[in-house]
Design a protein around this motif. Structure first.
Motif, PDB file in Angstrom:
ATOM      1  N   VAL A  49       0.804  -1.213   0.000  1.00  0.00           N
ATOM      2  CA  VAL A  49       0.000   0.000   0.000  1.00  0.00           C
ATOM      3  C   VAL A  49       0.842   1.271   0.000  1.00  0.00           C
ATOM      4  CG1 VAL A  49      -1.937  -1.165   1.095  1.00  0.00           C
ATOM      5  CG2 VAL A  49      -0.265   0.045   2.521  1.00  0.00           C
ATOM      6  N   ASP A  50       2.163   1.136   0.183  1.00  0.00           N
ATOM      7  CA  ASP A  50       3.033   2.300   0.072  1.00  0.00           C
ATOM      8  C   ASP A  50       3.510   2.519  -1.361  1.00  0.00           C
ATOM      9  OD1 ASP A  50       4.634   0.060   0.008  1.00  0.00           O
ATOM     10  OD2 ASP A  50       6.052   0.750   1.530  1.00  0.00           O
ATOM     11  N   THR A  75       2.011  -4.586   3.315  1.00  0.00           N
ATOM     12  CA  THR A  75       2.479  -3.515   4.206  1.00  0.00           C
ATOM     13  C   THR A  75       1.299  -2.762   4.816  1.00  0.00           C
ATOM     14  OG1 THR A  75       4.361  -3.308   2.673  1.00  0.00           O
ATOM     15  CG2 THR A  75       4.271  -1.738   4.462  1.00  0.00           C
ATOM     16  N   VAL A  76       0.275  -3.502   5.206  1.00  0.00           N
ATOM     17  CA  VAL A  76      -0.911  -2.908   5.820  1.00  0.00           C
ATOM     18  C   VAL A  76      -0.640  -2.717   7.311  1.00  0.00           C
ATOM     19  CG1 VAL A  76      -3.342  -3.256   6.366  1.00  0.00           C
ATOM     20  CG2 VAL A  76      -2.471  -3.883   4.108  1.00  0.00           C
ATOM     21  N   LEU A  77      -0.628  -1.470   7.729  1.00  0.00           N
ATOM     22  CA  LEU A  77      -0.254  -1.124   9.104  1.00  0.00           C
ATOM     23  C   LEU A  77      -1.411  -0.575   9.932  1.00  0.00           C
ATOM     24  CD1 LEU A  77       3.138   0.645   8.307  1.00  0.00           C
ATOM     25  CD2 LEU A  77       2.839  -1.643   9.267  1.00  0.00           C
ATOM     26  N   ALA A  82      -6.634  -1.395   5.895  1.00  0.00           N
ATOM     27  CA  ALA A  82      -7.347  -2.660   5.698  1.00  0.00           C
ATOM     28  C   ALA A  82      -8.717  -2.400   5.072  1.00  0.00           C
ATOM     29  CB  ALA A  82      -7.496  -3.398   7.024  1.00  0.00           C
ATOM     30  N   ARG A  83      -9.404  -1.366   5.536  1.00  0.00           N
ATOM     31  CA  ARG A  83     -10.712  -1.027   4.974  1.00  0.00           C
ATOM     32  C   ARG A  83     -10.599  -0.606   3.510  1.00  0.00           C
ATOM     33  NH1 ARG A  83     -12.266   2.272  10.324  1.00  0.00           N
ATOM     34  NH2 ARG A  83     -13.275   0.605  11.499  1.00  0.00           N
ATOM     35  N   ILE A  93      -4.793  -9.382   3.290  1.00  0.00           N
ATOM     36  CA  ILE A  93      -3.818  -8.353   3.626  1.00  0.00           C
ATOM     37  C   ILE A  93      -2.606  -9.009   4.268  1.00  0.00           C
ATOM     38  CG2 ILE A  93      -5.571  -6.559   3.937  1.00  0.00           C
ATOM     39  CD1 ILE A  93      -4.894  -6.809   7.024  1.00  0.00           C
ATOM     40  N   VAL A  94      -1.460  -8.390   4.052  1.00  0.00           N
ATOM     41  CA  VAL A  94      -0.204  -8.849   4.652  1.00  0.00           C
ATOM     42  C   VAL A  94       0.416  -7.660   5.374  1.00  0.00           C
ATOM     43  CG1 VAL A  94       2.032  -9.924   4.236  1.00  0.00           C
ATOM     44  CG2 VAL A  94       0.094 -10.479   2.746  1.00  0.00           C
TER      45      VAL A  94
END
Length: 213
Positions: A49-50, A75-77, A82-83, A93-94
């Protein structure tokens, strides 16, 4: 319904046992890249996602790869990420870390959650929070022997070593009991913005797919 969707995603990832990790700008080559991977037998792809325009690109990949490849967000932080991943159509998601709030949000949205862990305690906490699989990260610091050792007390937990994985290491991890492997630059190359050599990518993808199975 969420459980059925998550199980379908897990089945698709398990079919190929490699999660390709796409990070950064691939120009207009996302679909060429995903098609090449799918043709070689790789059935899961995460876009971090970055990366530029990540959620829009995830949406396009979901449409292009329907039925052939599970598309996830990497890279979901945060819960918000996530949404947004779910809104874009991602099915998993990872994360590089273990955040129980992110795990719970992902599961509530029908996503498969694959958080990053490095110790048995973190793995158990992630599974207890609802994670369906666990990313062992960075795998370079652990190795196949860790996978073999941790599976003895933890049983059938789905472990996904990620970081520095090569086809040779993929075989070793699979023999040790890994459920799947995460592969980034070792699979996709290090500078996608400069263009994709599809023949070379296809050869690497076949090598990874064969080793993982």
């Amino acid at each position: 319904m969420h459980a059925e969707s998550a199980n379908a995603t897990l089945d698709l990832i398990e079919a190929g046992r490699i999660v390709a990790i796409l990070r950064g700008d691939a120009g207009d080559a996302d679909q060429v890249l995903s098609d090449t991977l799918a043709d070689a037998g790789i059935t899961a792809l995460e876009l971090t996602v970055d990366s530029p325009d990540a959620f829009s690109r995830i949406g396009h990949l979901v449409q292009a790869c329907a039925g052939r490849m599970a598309i996830g967000a990497g890279t979901v932080l945060t819960v918000e990420q996530a949404r947004r991943a779910a809104d874009a159509g991602a099915t998993f998601i990872v994360s590089p870390n273990r955040d129980t709030a992110v795990i719970a949000a992902a599961v509530s949205l029908g996503l498969v959650a694959i958080p990053g862990c490095q110790t048995p305690s973190e793995i158990v906490e992630a599974i207890d929070a609802g994670a369906q699989a666990v990313k062992l990260f960075p795998a370079q610091a652990l190795g196949p022997a860790f996978v073999h050792a941790v599976r003895a007390p933890l049983g059938d937990v789905r472990l996904v070593p990620t970081g520095g994985v090569t086809p040779e290491l993929a075989r070793a991890y699979r023999d040790a009991g890994a459920w799947a492997l995460g592969a980034g630059s070792e699979l996709l190359g290090r500078d996608l913005a400069q263009g994709i050599d599809t023949a070379a990518l296809a050869a690497r993808a076949r090598a990874f797919a064969e080793a993982a199975r």
